[in-house]
Motif scaffolding. Structure first.
Motif, PDB file in Angstrom:
ATOM      1  N   ASP A  54       1.005  -1.098   0.010  1.00  0.00           N
ATOM      2  CA  ASP A  54      -0.002  -0.069  -0.034  1.00  0.00           C
ATOM      3  C   ASP A  54       0.987   1.268   0.025  1.00  0.00           C
ATOM      4  O   ASP A  54       0.468   2.317  -0.582  1.00  0.00           O
ATOM      5  N   VAL A  55       1.915   1.285   0.782  1.00  0.00           N
ATOM      6  CA  VAL A  55       2.720   2.462   1.052  1.00  0.00           C
ATOM      7  C   VAL A  55       3.539   2.865  -0.256  1.00  0.00           C
ATOM      8  O   VAL A  55       3.554   3.888  -0.694  1.00  0.00           O
ATOM      9  N   ARG A  75      -3.133  -2.816   4.606  1.00  0.00           N
ATOM     10  CA  ARG A  75      -2.045  -2.754   5.631  1.00  0.00           C
ATOM     11  C   ARG A  75      -0.836  -2.435   5.451  1.00  0.00           C
ATOM     12  O   ARG A  75      -0.482  -2.566   4.269  1.00  0.00           O
ATOM     13  N   THR A  76       0.022  -1.910   6.382  1.00  0.00           N
ATOM     14  CA  THR A  76       1.314  -1.681   6.382  1.00  0.00           C
ATOM     15  C   THR A  76       1.934  -2.269   7.909  1.00  0.00           C
ATOM     16  O   THR A  76       1.173  -1.935   8.951  1.00  0.00           O
ATOM     17  N   TYR A 149       8.712  -3.190  -4.034  1.00  0.00           N
ATOM     18  CA  TYR A 149       7.944  -3.548  -2.825  1.00  0.00           C
ATOM     19  C   TYR A 149       8.667  -2.791  -1.380  1.00  0.00           C
ATOM     20  O   TYR A 149       9.734  -2.365  -1.683  1.00  0.00           O
ATOM     21  N   GLY A 150       7.931  -2.810  -0.637  1.00  0.00           N
ATOM     22  CA  GLY A 150       8.399  -2.104   0.679  1.00  0.00           C
ATOM     23  C   GLY A 150       9.375  -2.841   1.583  1.00  0.00           C
ATOM     24  O   GLY A 150       9.023  -4.335   1.959  1.00  0.00           O
ATOM     25  N   GLN A 151      10.349  -2.377   2.259  1.00  0.00           N
ATOM     26  CA  GLN A 151      11.113  -3.031   3.231  1.00  0.00           C
ATOM     27  C   GLN A 151      10.944  -2.287   4.405  1.00  0.00           C
ATOM     28  O   GLN A 151      11.389  -0.971   4.663  1.00  0.00           O
ATOM     29  N   PRO A 152      10.200  -2.748   5.388  1.00  0.00           N
ATOM     30  CA  PRO A 152       9.967  -1.884   6.568  1.00  0.00           C
ATOM     31  C   PRO A 152      10.992  -1.315   7.098  1.00  0.00           C
ATOM     32  O   PRO A 152      12.039  -1.774   7.480  1.00  0.00           O
ATOM     33  N   ASP A 153      10.755   0.242   7.429  1.00  0.00           N
ATOM     34  CA  ASP A 153      11.651   1.070   7.915  1.00  0.00           C
ATOM     35  C   ASP A 153      12.905   1.314   7.227  1.00  0.00           C
ATOM     36  O   ASP A 153      13.815   1.686   7.886  1.00  0.00           O
ATOM     37  N   GLU A 154      13.107   0.715   5.975  1.00  0.00           N
ATOM     38  CA  GLU A 154      13.849   1.103   5.286  1.00  0.00           C
ATOM     39  C   GLU A 154      13.847   1.962   4.005  1.00  0.00           C
ATOM     40  O   GLU A 154      14.509   2.633   3.431  1.00  0.00           O
ATOM     41  N   GLY A 155      12.801   1.720   3.272  1.00  0.00           N
ATOM     42  CA  GLY A 155      12.487   2.027   1.980  1.00  0.00           C
ATOM     43  C   GLY A 155      11.689   1.226   0.925  1.00  0.00           C
ATOM     44  O   GLY A 155      11.069  -0.032   1.415  1.00  0.00           O
ATOM     45  N   MET A 156      11.948   1.227  -0.430  1.00  0.00           N
ATOM     46  CA  MET A 156      11.331   0.718  -1.318  1.00  0.00           C
ATOM     47  C   MET A 156      12.479  -0.221  -2.391  1.00  0.00           C
ATOM     48  O   MET A 156      13.483   0.416  -2.416  1.00  0.00           O
ATOM     49  N   VAL A 157      12.391  -1.497  -2.282  1.00  0.00           N
ATOM     50  CA  VAL A 157      13.103  -2.445  -3.012  1.00  0.00           C
ATOM     51  C   VAL A 157      12.689  -2.435  -4.180  1.00  0.00           C
ATOM     52  O   VAL A 157      11.754  -2.625  -4.642  1.00  0.00           O
ATOM     53  N   HIS A 158      13.873  -2.097  -5.223  1.00  0.00           N
ATOM     54  CA  HIS A 158      13.448  -2.292  -6.597  1.00  0.00           C
ATOM     55  C   HIS A 158      14.332  -3.423  -7.268  1.00  0.00           C
ATOM     56  O   HIS A 158      15.577  -3.524  -7.155  1.00  0.00           O
ATOM     57  N   VAL A 159      13.437  -4.419  -7.685  1.00  0.00           N
ATOM     58  CA  VAL A 159      13.910  -5.351  -8.748  1.00  0.00           C
ATOM     59  C   VAL A 159      13.569  -5.327 -10.117  1.00  0.00           C
ATOM     60  O   VAL A 159      12.385  -5.200 -10.510  1.00  0.00           O
TER      61      VAL A 159
END
Length: 190
Positions: A54-55, A75-76, A149-159
């Motif tokens: 979502d975020v 949810r997050t 996708y989101g990596q909690p408390d770190e940012g966005m993971v780009h694949v």
């Protein structure tokens, strides 16, 4: 049960895979580089964009780039997202799918495939949890697509999807409990 925007329903017939406890630690490591700014991340996107979370989806929408496919569950970090994020990311929901936590269901895989085949940006509202759908999304996405996708408390993971990423995800999913062969059948349908 999956429902598309026409109201048609299909069977949410069963779970395909379940995450075994001994793999949980491996999934905590990011699958690609982490970025905290959606606009900076978008500079590296030159193909289809699949957002899981979502975020992450909210940040892309706020940056003016709707994902080609977005998977959201309202949810997050296991808590409900705030109302502004929920309203923004679910405003254009086109497909609904059921996918309980720690599972990958046939329902969500069909929804993912449907979303990837559509011309217009598509949001999939997942009843349950969308986190693990990152793995089949990397396999199903076209070469050069970006799965974020989101990596909690770190940012966005780009694949940035490559054949090597697909092979890694297949090997990882083969270690899940359940019917991986059926998953491959659903993902490989053209």
């Amino acid at each position: 049960m999956t429902r598309d925007d026409s109201g048609a329903a299909s069977d949410a017939d069963d779970q395909l895979l379940v995450l075994p406890d001994d793999l949980r630690h491996e999934l905590k490591e990011p699958l690609g580089p982490i970025e905290t700014d959606a606009e900076v991340l978008l500079e590296a996107v030159d193909g289809p964009l699949i957002a899981v979370g979502d975020v992450v989806t909210y940040h892309f929408l706020e940056a003016g780039r709707p994902p080609d496919v977005a998977l959201v569950d309202e949810r997050t970090k296991r808590d409900a997202v705030d109302e502004e994020i929920r309203e923004t990311v679910t405003e254009s929901t086109h497909i609904e799918a059921v996918n309980p936590p720690t599972e990958i269901t046939a329902d969500v895989v069909r929804a993912l495939r449907d979303g990837l085949e559509r011309e217009e940006p598509t949001t999939i509202l997942v009843e349950g949890e969308e986190d693990l759908v990152v793995l089949p999304a990397i396999i199903a996405a076209p070469e050069g697509a970006s799965v974020v996708y989101g990596q909690p408390d770190e940012g966005m993971v780009h694949v940035k999807v490559t054949d090597d990423h697909r092979a890694e995800m297949r090997a990882l999913l083969d270690r899940f409990e359940g019917d991986a062969d059926r998953l491959w059948d659903l993902l490989d349908r053209e």
